[in-house]
Scaffold this motif. Structure first.
Motif, PDB file in Angstrom:
ATOM      1  N   ALA A  18      -1.468  15.536   5.046  1.00 41.33           N
ATOM      2  CA  ALA A  18      -2.521  15.844   4.075  1.00 41.33           C
ATOM      3  C   ALA A  18      -2.174  15.492   2.650  1.00 41.33           C
ATOM      4  CB  ALA A  18      -2.951  17.265   3.842  1.00 41.33           C
ATOM      5  N   PHE A  19      -0.792  14.952   2.357  1.00 40.80           N
ATOM      6  CA  PHE A  19      -0.445  14.840   1.094  1.00 40.80           C
ATOM      7  C   PHE A  19       0.218  13.307   0.768  1.00 40.80           C
ATOM      8  CE2 PHE A  19       0.496  19.267   1.020  1.00 40.80           C
ATOM      9  CZ  PHE A  19      -0.303  19.710  -0.347  1.00 40.80           C
ATOM     10  N   ALA A  20      -0.087  12.374   2.136  1.00 37.09           N
ATOM     11  CA  ALA A  20       0.074  11.337   1.963  1.00 37.09           C
ATOM     12  C   ALA A  20      -0.856  10.537   1.019  1.00 37.09           C
ATOM     13  CB  ALA A  20       0.019  10.701   3.357  1.00 37.09           C
ATOM     14  N   ALA A  21      -0.257   9.283   0.575  1.00 36.95           N
ATOM     15  CA  ALA A  21      -1.179   8.548  -0.450  1.00 36.95           C
ATOM     16  C   ALA A  21      -2.215   7.750   0.582  1.00 36.95           C
ATOM     17  CB  ALA A  21      -0.397   7.355  -1.297  1.00 36.95           C
ATOM     18  N   SER A  22      -3.128   7.099  -0.051  1.00 33.98           N
ATOM     19  CA  SER A  22      -3.928   6.161   1.001  1.00 33.98           C
ATOM     20  C   SER A  22      -4.254   4.989   0.183  1.00 33.98           C
ATOM     21  CB  SER A  22      -5.223   7.033   1.309  1.00 33.98           C
ATOM     22  OG  SER A  22      -5.849   7.285   0.270  1.00 33.98           O
ATOM     23  N   ALA A  23      -4.603   4.022   0.853  1.00 34.82           N
ATOM     24  CA  ALA A  23      -4.951   2.748   0.394  1.00 34.82           C
ATOM     25  C   ALA A  23      -6.324   2.234   1.057  1.00 34.82           C
ATOM     26  CB  ALA A  23      -4.078   1.793   0.515  1.00 34.82           C
ATOM     27  N   VAL A  24      -7.067   2.067   0.241  1.00 37.28           N
ATOM     28  CA  VAL A  24      -8.440   1.407   0.742  1.00 37.28           C
ATOM     29  C   VAL A  24      -8.921   0.032   0.159  1.00 37.28           C
ATOM     30  CG1 VAL A  24      -9.832   2.555  -0.828  1.00 37.28           C
ATOM     31  CG2 VAL A  24     -11.105   1.998   1.170  1.00 37.28           C
ATOM     32  N   ASN A  25      -9.076  -0.872   1.269  1.00 39.61           N
ATOM     33  CA  ASN A  25      -9.562  -2.267   0.815  1.00 39.61           C
ATOM     34  C   ASN A  25     -11.050  -2.466   1.005  1.00 39.61           C
ATOM     35  OD1 ASN A  25      -9.533  -5.000   0.597  1.00 39.61           O
ATOM     36  ND2 ASN A  25      -8.577  -5.537   2.303  1.00 39.61           N
ATOM     37  N   LYS A  26     -11.623  -2.705  -0.229  1.00 36.50           N
ATOM     38  CA  LYS A  26     -13.010  -2.822  -0.191  1.00 36.50           C
ATOM     39  C   LYS A  26     -13.407  -4.179  -0.053  1.00 36.50           C
ATOM     40  CE  LYS A  26     -14.187   1.839  -2.112  1.00 36.50           C
ATOM     41  NZ  LYS A  26     -14.926   2.163  -3.031  1.00 36.50           N
ATOM     42  N   ASP A  27     -12.223  -5.226  -0.088  1.00 38.01           N
ATOM     43  CA  ASP A  27     -12.719  -6.463  -0.225  1.00 38.01           C
ATOM     44  C   ASP A  27     -12.862  -7.136   1.086  1.00 38.01           C
ATOM     45  OD1 ASP A  27     -12.228  -6.631  -3.083  1.00 38.01           O
ATOM     46  OD2 ASP A  27     -10.223  -7.792  -2.808  1.00 38.01           O
ATOM     47  N   ALA A  28     -13.432  -8.385   1.158  1.00 35.32           N
ATOM     48  CA  ALA A  28     -13.874  -8.868   2.531  1.00 35.32           C
ATOM     49  C   ALA A  28     -12.551  -9.776   3.010  1.00 35.32           C
ATOM     50  CB  ALA A  28     -15.029 -10.017   2.172  1.00 35.32           C
ATOM     51  N   GLU A  29     -11.470  -9.729   2.542  1.00 41.70           N
ATOM     52  CA  GLU A  29     -10.475 -10.482   2.773  1.00 41.70           C
ATOM     53  C   GLU A  29      -9.090  -9.514   2.948  1.00 41.70           C
ATOM     54  OE1 GLU A  29      -8.358 -13.163  -0.347  1.00 41.70           O
ATOM     55  OE2 GLU A  29     -10.438 -13.334  -0.314  1.00 41.70           O
ATOM     56  N   THR A  30      -8.161  -9.921   3.827  1.00 49.22           N
ATOM     57  CA  THR A  30      -7.090  -9.019   3.727  1.00 49.22           C
ATOM     58  C   THR A  30      -6.299  -8.881   2.523  1.00 49.22           C
ATOM     59  OG1 THR A  30      -6.690  -9.402   6.308  1.00 49.22           O
ATOM     60  CG2 THR A  30      -4.834  -8.539   5.166  1.00 49.22           C
ATOM     61  N   ARG A  31      -5.755  -7.871   2.240  1.00 51.55           N
ATOM     62  CA  ARG A  31      -4.782  -7.574   0.968  1.00 51.55           C
ATOM     63  C   ARG A  31      -3.326  -6.924   1.325  1.00 51.55           C
ATOM     64  NH1 ARG A  31      -7.103 -11.027  -2.547  1.00 51.55           N
ATOM     65  NH2 ARG A  31      -9.557 -10.371  -2.765  1.00 51.55           N
ATOM     66  N   MET A  32      -2.649  -7.371   0.627  1.00 50.67           N
ATOM     67  CA  MET A  32      -1.337  -6.978   0.716  1.00 50.67           C
ATOM     68  C   MET A  32      -0.753  -5.870  -0.322  1.00 50.67           C
ATOM     69  SD  MET A  32       1.286  -7.677   2.999  1.00 50.67           S
ATOM     70  CE  MET A  32       0.882  -8.952   3.787  1.00 50.67           C
ATOM     71  N   LEU A  33       0.132  -4.900   0.126  1.00 52.71           N
ATOM     72  CA  LEU A  33       0.728  -4.129  -0.741  1.00 52.71           C
ATOM     73  C   LEU A  33       2.386  -4.243  -0.245  1.00 52.71           C
ATOM     74  CD1 LEU A  33      -1.688  -0.972  -0.883  1.00 52.71           C
ATOM     75  CD2 LEU A  33      -1.302  -2.761  -2.630  1.00 52.71           C
ATOM     76  N   ILE A  34       3.069  -3.847  -1.164  1.00 51.27           N
ATOM     77  CA  ILE A  34       4.628  -3.947  -0.644  1.00 51.27           C
ATOM     78  C   ILE A  34       5.058  -2.346  -1.051  1.00 51.27           C
ATOM     79  CG2 ILE A  34       6.872  -4.818  -0.868  1.00 51.27           C
ATOM     80  CD1 ILE A  34       5.498  -7.444  -1.686  1.00 51.27           C
ATOM     81  N   VAL A  35       5.291  -1.582  -0.020  1.00 51.79           N
ATOM     82  CA  VAL A  35       6.020  -0.341  -0.121  1.00 51.79           C
ATOM     83  C   VAL A  35       7.406  -0.212  -0.050  1.00 51.79           C
ATOM     84  CG1 VAL A  35       5.613   1.873   0.906  1.00 51.79           C
ATOM     85  CG2 VAL A  35       3.764   0.327   0.890  1.00 51.79           C
ATOM     86  N   THR A  36       7.865   0.362  -1.212  1.00 53.36           N
ATOM     87  CA  THR A  36       9.264   0.576  -1.221  1.00 53.36           C
ATOM     88  C   THR A  36       9.726   2.010  -1.126  1.00 53.36           C
ATOM     89  OG1 THR A  36       9.653  -1.254  -2.767  1.00 53.36           O
ATOM     90  CG2 THR A  36      11.421   0.245  -2.483  1.00 53.36           C
ATOM     91  N   GLU A  37      10.119   2.494  -0.149  1.00 50.24           N
ATOM     92  CA  GLU A  37      10.467   4.058   0.296  1.00 50.24           C
ATOM     93  C   GLU A  37      11.785   4.131   0.692  1.00 50.24           C
ATOM     94  OE1 GLU A  37       7.468   7.300   2.090  1.00 50.24           O
ATOM     95  OE2 GLU A  37       7.361   5.412   2.821  1.00 50.24           O
ATOM     96  N   GLY A  38      12.504   5.064   0.312  1.00 51.25           N
ATOM     97  CA  GLY A  38      13.771   5.271   0.699  1.00 51.25           C
ATOM     98  C   GLY A  38      14.826   3.979   0.703  1.00 51.25           C
ATOM     99  N   GLY A  39      14.494   3.224  -0.066  1.00 56.01           N
ATOM    100  CA  GLY A  39      15.600   2.080  -0.146  1.00 56.01           C
ATOM    101  C   GLY A  39      14.928   0.783   0.517  1.00 56.01           C
ATOM    102  N   GLY A  40      13.991   0.958   1.216  1.00 51.21           N
ATOM    103  CA  GLY A  40      13.479  -0.166   2.312  1.00 51.21           C
ATOM    104  C   GLY A  40      12.227  -0.471   1.609  1.00 51.21           C
ATOM    105  N   LYS A  41      11.863  -1.836   1.834  1.00 52.70           N
ATOM    106  CA  LYS A  41      10.444  -2.442   1.590  1.00 52.70           C
ATOM    107  C   LYS A  41       9.597  -2.711   2.788  1.00 52.70           C
ATOM    108  CE  LYS A  41      11.656  -4.323  -2.753  1.00 52.70           C
ATOM    109  NZ  LYS A  41      11.285  -5.696  -3.780  1.00 52.70           N
ATOM    110  N   THR A  42       8.418  -2.441   2.808  1.00 53.11           N
ATOM    111  CA  THR A  42       7.705  -2.437   4.093  1.00 53.11           C
ATOM    112  C   THR A  42       6.470  -3.202   3.419  1.00 53.11           C
ATOM    113  OG1 THR A  42       8.572  -0.664   5.039  1.00 53.11           O
ATOM    114  CG2 THR A  42       6.442  -1.518   6.005  1.00 53.11           C
ATOM    115  N   GLU A  43       6.008  -4.385   3.902  1.00 55.35           N
ATOM    116  CA  GLU A  43       4.809  -5.164   3.572  1.00 55.35           C
ATOM    117  C   GLU A  43       3.427  -4.341   4.445  1.00 55.35           C
ATOM    118  OE1 GLU A  43       4.946  -9.298   4.351  1.00 55.35           O
ATOM    119  OE2 GLU A  43       6.031  -9.648   2.596  1.00 55.35           O
ATOM    120  N   LEU A  44       2.533  -3.998   3.606  1.00 53.50           N
ATOM    121  CA  LEU A  44       1.366  -3.265   4.193  1.00 53.50           C
ATOM    122  C   LEU A  44       0.123  -4.245   4.189  1.00 53.50           C
ATOM    123  CD1 LEU A  44       0.116  -0.623   5.309  1.00 53.50           C
ATOM    124  CD2 LEU A  44      -0.030   0.260   3.028  1.00 53.50           C
ATOM    125  N   ALA A  45      -0.160  -4.847   5.170  1.00 47.93           N
ATOM    126  CA  ALA A  45      -1.417  -5.515   5.217  1.00 47.93           C
ATOM    127  C   ALA A  45      -2.495  -4.648   5.442  1.00 47.93           C
ATOM    128  CB  ALA A  45      -1.312  -6.522   6.424  1.00 47.93           C
TER     129      ALA A  45
END
Length: 87
Positions: A18-45
C-alpha cells in the motif's frame, strides 16, 4: 497466539504494497524510468497506458527528462506528453 501472529504478518504484508510508489504512463508510447534502490539500478519501461507499483521502501528515480528525484514510496509519477510529474 498463533492466530494473532498470522493476522499481524498478513497485515504487515498487505500494508507493504500500500505504500509503494506508482508510475502511470498516459502517453501513447513507451516511457522509461531508471530506479535506483539499494545501490542497484533498474530500467522500468512503462508501455502506453500502463500503471506499475515500485519502490516500496524509498528510492531514487531518473525521469524521462534526466531529472533525479527521491521518492519515499507513497508518490505517484505521472507521465504525460513526455513530462513526468510527481504527485
Amino acid at each position: 497466539m498463533w492466530k494473532s501472529l498470522v493476522v499481524a504478518i498478513a497485515l504487515t504484508a498487505a500494508s507493504g504494497s500500500a505504500f509503494a510508489a506508482s508510475a502511470v504512463n498516459k502517453d501513447a508510447e513507451t516511457r522509461m524510468l531508471i530506479v535506483t534502490e539499494g545501490g542497484g539500478k533498474t530500467e522500468l519501461a512503462l508501455a502506453a497506458g500502463e500503471t506499475v507499483e515500485f519502490c516500496p521502501n524509498g528510492c531514487f528515480v531518473t525521469l524521462p527528462n534526466g531529472d533525479l528525484e527521491a521518492l519515499t514510496g507513497s508518490e505517484t509519477v505521472e507521465i504525460s506528453g513526455g513530462v513526468a510529474r510527481i504527485k
